[in-house]
Design an enzyme around this catalytic site. Structure first.
Site, short mmCIF file in Angstrom:
data_model
loop_
_atom_site.label_atom_id
_atom_site.label_comp_id
_atom_site.label_asym_id
_atom_site.label_seq_id
_atom_site.Cartn_x
_atom_site.Cartn_y
_atom_site.Cartn_z
N CYS A 119 26.83 44.88 43.69
CA CYS A 119 26.79 46.18 43.03
C CYS A 119 28.18 46.72 42.79
O CYS A 119 28.56 47.77 43.34
CB CYS A 119 25.97 47.15 43.85
SG CYS A 119 24.28 46.59 43.97
N GLY A 128 49.48 26.38 52.70
CA GLY A 128 48.06 26.70 52.86
C GLY A 128 47.32 26.33 51.59
O GLY A 128 46.66 25.30 51.50
N TYR A 183 41.37 30.45 50.13
CA TYR A 183 41.14 31.89 50.10
C TYR A 183 39.80 32.26 49.42
O TYR A 183 39.68 33.31 48.80
CB TYR A 183 42.32 32.62 49.43
CG TYR A 183 43.64 32.30 50.11
CD1 TYR A 183 43.89 32.74 51.40
CD2 TYR A 183 44.61 31.51 49.48
CE1 TYR A 183 45.07 32.41 52.05
CE2 TYR A 183 45.80 31.18 50.12
CZ TYR A 183 46.02 31.63 51.40
OH TYR A 183 47.18 31.31 52.05
N GLY A 243 53.54 28.82 50.26
CA GLY A 243 53.64 29.44 48.95
C GLY A 243 53.69 28.50 47.77
O GLY A 243 53.81 28.95 46.62
C1 LIG Z 1 49.89 32.95 53.83
C2 LIG Z 1 51.00 32.34 54.55
C3 LIG Z 1 51.32 31.00 54.36
C4 LIG Z 1 50.60 30.12 53.37
O1 LIG Z 1 50.80 30.52 52.07
P1 LIG Z 1 50.23 29.62 50.87
O2 LIG Z 1 50.62 30.35 49.66
O3 LIG Z 1 48.75 29.55 51.05
O4 LIG Z 1 50.87 28.28 50.99
C5 LIG Z 1 52.32 30.47 55.12
N1 LIG Z 1 53.00 31.22 56.02
C6 LIG Z 1 52.72 32.51 56.23
C7 LIG Z 1 53.48 33.27 57.23
C8 LIG Z 1 51.73 33.12 55.49
O5 LIG Z 1 51.46 34.41 55.69
#
Ligand SMILES: *Cc1c(COP(=O)(O)O)cnc(C)c1O
Length: 441
Positions: free
Chosen positions: A365, A296, A394, A253
């Site tokens: 579209c 991520g 993403y 996150g």
């Molecule tokens: C999506 C997710 C992440 C990664 O989140 P980011 O915001 O991309 O860092 C980590 N752990 C879980 C369980 C997730 O669903």
């Protein structure tokens, strides 16, 4: 050379003779060589993010781990790079698991998340001997036990909980609040029977708990609040069952820069969290549990740019000017899905003043097929190459074949070198799984 990156960033976007260079590569040449739309990922940037995690977190707190949440950008080359950098990964589906295993990712470094893991996916995970399964529902333990019993296997598990904290981000990417499809609520009559069952199970090793409060966060507060609740759970688990948790997973996150957000370094989040955990453990007489994070977006978002060719241009007097590009929501759905905001430049006019406010749209579209709304760009002409920034997370992983659009190619660049890591889909690929029944022939 003019550097387009912020001071706190790695030098990967530069302008020379009006042309955008990305990790040493001329973006116009990339567009010519590989075609557009094109996803371009900088290996230098990704490696620098992993290095930052290593120095600011992993090396400071022995036993801790970082599991790249590969749903942000999952290709065999990315997973090979992640493995080489010594990281773990977090997968959320049989498909990601398969991609990891086929990329020779070490199974013991794979952790499996997901709110509805299918029996077939759990079978694969247990058969491969992956490192952790993060149990997400009251039913999942029994499923895992059944598979382990049949295959004479054991597996390490954590429970994902919803700590009930409110993070300040878009509603679709808040995940830690109580009303969520993810994780177990922390009500005593739900969480404790689940923990007890895992502790006493002959098939699993119960290690601890996991939470993920949301995505694109810039404040440490929700993490600290969530940590408070799980530390309390850790204490109660000892009191009730005499069992000490040995692992806590904080999820991901960590926020990134799309436009003018100020990205926080990893230790802005992780140092106060670790200090809180260490202080608690000292006070209560616990061994410090291993802390795991699952970044991520913060690993790949800023490492990516998308290149498009500008086609039709419509200036609707008194309304707005639309620049259409050869991709759209099929390769980047984030604006259509949650109004994500991006910046970019015209790669062949990268030092021209941004004098126009334009809306960049795709060729699908859907009126909602917008990539950038009211973006500031120099005056564009058909044939110009648009580069959109911070598209590494993403984008490719959410791509679709809507309007039978082939998914673009992905190129990995590093200090002037470029390698194709995902081929562009062909029209043949689009119909390769389709069947016409005999009676229609
Ligand atoms: C999506 C997710 C992440 C990664 O989140 P980011 O915001 O991309 O860092 C980590 N752990 C879980 C369980 C997730 O669903």
């Amino acid at each position: 050379m003019v550097n387009l990156d912020r001071e706190d960033s790695f030098v990967i976007k530069e302008v020379k003779d009006g042309i955008l260079y990305f990790d040493g590569c001329n973006t116009l040449e990339l567009a010519k060589q590989y075609g557009t739309p094109l996803y371009v990922l900088s290996e230098t940037d990704i490696v620098s993010r992993f290095a930052a995690l290593r120095t600011s977190f992993l090396e400071k707190w022995p036993g801790s781990r970082a599991a790249y949440a590969c749903k942000a950008f999952c290709t065999p080359a990315m997973l090979a790079l992640t493995a080489r950098e010594g990281m773990c990964i977090d997968v959320v589906s049989g498909g990601e698991l398969y991609t990891a295993i086929s990329s020779r990712f070490p199974p013991e470094r794979i952790e499996f998340n997901g709110n509805n893991k299918l029996p077939s996916e759990l079978e694969l995970a247990i058969q491969y001997g992956i490192g952790r399964i993060i149990i997400d529902s009251p039913q999942e333990l029994a499923l895992i036990e059944k598979i382990c019993a049949a295959r004479k296997k054991r597996v390490k598990v954590l429970y994902r909980v919803t700590p009930g904290v409110q993070a300040d981000t878009h509603d679709y990417i808040i995940t830690g609040k109580k009303d969520s499809k993810f994780g177990l609520p922390m009500d005593d009559d739900i969480i404790f029977p689940s923990i007890e069952a895992a502790i006493h199970s002959p098939y699993v090793d119960f290690l601890g708990v996991h939470f993920h409060v949301g995505s694109q966060l810039f404040e440490v507060r929700p993490y600290l609040e969530a940590v408070d609740t799980v530390l309390d759970l850790m204490k109660q688990t000892r009191e009730r069952f005499g069992c000490d948790m040995t692992e806590l997973n904080l999820g991901g996150g960590f926020g990134v820069t799309y436009t003018d957000e100020v990205r926080q370094p990893f230790d802005y989040f992780l140092a106060p969290v670790m200090e809180k955990i260490a202080a608690f453990c000292q006070r209560e007489g616990f061994e410090r549990p291993a802390l795991v994070v699952e970044p991520g977006r913060s690993i790949v978002a800023e490492a990516g740019i998308n290149l498009y060719t500008i086609g039709s241009i419509k200036d609707i007097p008194g309304v707005r000017k639309y620049l259409s590009v050869d991709g759209g929501m099929t390769d980047n759905i984030r604006h259509a899905l949650y109004q994500a905001v991006y910046t970019g430049v015209i790669a062949n006019k990268a030092d021209a003043p941004a004098e126009e406010a334009v809306t960049v749209c795709g060729k699908c579209c859907e009126s909602g097929d917008i990539l950038m709304r009211d973006a500031k760009l120099p005056k564009a002409e058909p044939g110009d190459i648009l580069a959109m920034f911070s598209t590494g997370a993403y984008g490719f992983s959410m791509a679709s074949n809507y309007n039978s659009s082939p998914i673009p190619a992905v190129v990995l660049v590093k200090e002037g070198q470029s390698d194709l890591i995902v081929r562009r889909q062909s029209y043949e690929d689009l119909i390769s799984n389709a069947i016409i029944p005999q009676r229609l022939k």
